[in-house]
Design a protein around this motif. Structure first.
Motif, PDB file in Angstrom:
ATOM      1  N   ASP A   1      51.074   6.132  39.930  1.00  0.00           N
ATOM      2  CA  ASP A   1      52.038   5.611  40.897  1.00  0.00           C
ATOM      3  C   ASP A   1      53.454   6.086  40.601  1.00  0.00           C
ATOM      4  OD1 ASP A   1      50.126   4.336  42.393  1.00  0.00           O
ATOM      5  OD2 ASP A   1      50.349   2.421  41.347  1.00  0.00           O
ATOM      6  N   ASP A   2      53.813   6.230  39.310  1.00  0.00           N
ATOM      7  CA  ASP A   2      55.160   6.691  38.990  1.00  0.00           C
ATOM      8  C   ASP A   2      55.369   8.140  39.425  1.00  0.00           C
ATOM      9  OD1 ASP A   2      53.366   7.449  36.956  1.00  0.00           O
ATOM     10  OD2 ASP A   2      54.987   7.693  35.503  1.00  0.00           O
TER      11      ASP A   2
ATOM     12  N   ARG B   1      53.719   9.586  41.970  1.00  0.00           N
ATOM     13  CA  ARG B   1      53.778   9.527  43.436  1.00  0.00           C
ATOM     14  C   ARG B   1      55.178   9.091  43.881  1.00  0.00           C
ATOM     15  NH1 ARG B   1      48.660   9.558  45.593  1.00  0.00           N
ATOM     16  NH2 ARG B   1      49.222   8.432  47.476  1.00  0.00           N
ATOM     17  N   GLY B   2      55.724   8.101  43.201  1.00  0.00           N
ATOM     18  CA  GLY B   2      57.074   7.629  43.521  1.00  0.00           C
ATOM     19  C   GLY B   2      58.119   8.704  43.316  1.00  0.00           C
ATOM     20  N   GLU B   3      57.935   9.509  42.270  1.00  0.00           N
ATOM     21  CA  GLU B   3      58.883  10.598  41.995  1.00  0.00           C
ATOM     22  C   GLU B   3      58.825  11.658  43.095  1.00  0.00           C
ATOM     23  OE1 GLU B   3      61.786  12.682  39.657  1.00  0.00           O
ATOM     24  OE2 GLU B   3      61.187  10.605  39.928  1.00  0.00           O
TER      25      GLU B   3
ATOM     26  N   VAL C   1      58.053  11.157  46.247  1.00  0.00           N
ATOM     27  CA  VAL C   1      58.713  10.550  47.410  1.00  0.00           C
ATOM     28  C   VAL C   1      60.219  10.548  47.213  1.00  0.00           C
ATOM     29  CG1 VAL C   1      58.994   8.390  48.692  1.00  0.00           C
ATOM     30  CG2 VAL C   1      56.708   9.177  48.060  1.00  0.00           C
ATOM     31  N   ARG C   2      60.663  10.172  46.007  1.00  0.00           N
ATOM     32  CA  ARG C   2      62.099  10.119  45.731  1.00  0.00           C
ATOM     33  C   ARG C   2      62.734  11.507  45.884  1.00  0.00           C
ATOM     34  NH1 ARG C   2      65.724  11.313  42.233  1.00  0.00           N
ATOM     35  NH2 ARG C   2      64.327  12.194  40.686  1.00  0.00           N
ATOM     36  N   LEU C   3      62.076  12.533  45.348  1.00  0.00           N
ATOM     37  CA  LEU C   3      62.609  13.892  45.444  1.00  0.00           C
ATOM     38  C   LEU C   3      62.644  14.378  46.890  1.00  0.00           C
ATOM     39  CD1 LEU C   3      60.850  15.491  42.353  1.00  0.00           C
ATOM     40  CD2 LEU C   3      63.285  14.921  42.577  1.00  0.00           C
TER      41      LEU C   3
ATOM     42  N   LYS D   1      63.076  12.509  49.509  1.00  0.00           N
ATOM     43  CA  LYS D   1      64.129  11.789  50.222  1.00  0.00           C
ATOM     44  C   LYS D   1      65.531  12.244  49.829  1.00  0.00           C
ATOM     45  CE  LYS D   1      61.610   7.552  51.255  1.00  0.00           C
ATOM     46  NZ  LYS D   1      61.493   6.107  51.013  1.00  0.00           N
ATOM     47  N   THR D   2      65.688  12.884  48.669  1.00  0.00           N
ATOM     48  CA  THR D   2      67.025  13.337  48.255  1.00  0.00           C
ATOM     49  C   THR D   2      67.534  14.469  49.136  1.00  0.00           C
ATOM     50  OG1 THR D   2      66.167  14.967  46.682  1.00  0.00           O
ATOM     51  CG2 THR D   2      66.637  12.748  45.833  1.00  0.00           C
TER      52      THR D   2
ATOM     53  N   GLU E   1      52.965   8.937  52.993  1.00  0.00           N
ATOM     54  CA  GLU E   1      54.231   8.203  53.062  1.00  0.00           C
ATOM     55  C   GLU E   1      54.987   8.452  54.368  1.00  0.00           C
ATOM     56  OE1 GLU E   1      55.285   5.975  50.876  1.00  0.00           O
ATOM     57  OE2 GLU E   1      53.483   6.273  49.667  1.00  0.00           O
TER      58      GLU E   1
END
Length: 144
Positions: free
Chosen positions: A78-79, A81-83, A85-87, A89-90, A122
């Motif tokens: 999950d961490d 996957r979150g990374e 998504v975060r990248l 969105k930047t 996502e």
């Protein structure tokens, strides 16, 4: 054939002990004893190992377990996957391939196709309307 799930713990131990006793006393070969008890030979060896673990103190060794895998072998944590998504969105990265390349440089194994799947789930990747050099509108896949 006896099914492991249909037997109680005591019955499981009794079947294995019965086969062991018959083989140990020289009455049967393992194959003959297994046929007598209605157990496949490979199943008997698996059960025997579980009974040995149970007798050595592993209380859960005789529990019926699901054959379903505990986790999917290719699922990303999950961490990670979150990374991804975060990248995305930047806005620093123009494609999932660039995100995957960046993560590989950081030491996380990532294929571009995996990044695409994560971003599709996502809602951050799909068809985008772009204008080509000739001024025509085209639908291409990309970051949303």
């Amino acid at each position: 054939m006896i099914r492991w799930r249909e037997l109680s713990k005591e019955e499981r131990v009794r079947v294995v002990k019965g086969i062991d006793a018959g083989v140990g006393a020289g009455y049967w070969t393992v194959a003959e004893a297994c046929a007598e008890f209605g157990v496949d030979r490979s199943t008997y060896y698996r059960w025997r190992e579980r009974v040995a673990r149970y007798e050595s103190g592993d209380a859960r060794a005789l529990d019926a377990r699901s054959s379903r895998p505990r986790r999917h072998g290719r699922r990303k944590r999950d961490d990670v996957r979150g990374e991804v998504v975060r990248l995305a969105k930047t806005g620093e990265f123009g494609s999932p391939t660039a995100i995957a390349r960046y993560l590989r440089e950081q030491g996380t194994s990532m294929h571009p196709g995996t990044a695409i799947r994560i971003l599709e789930v996502e809602g951050l990747y799909g068809y985008v309307s772009k204008v080509d050099r000739a001024g025509n509108r085209r639908k291409v896949r990309g970051l949303l």
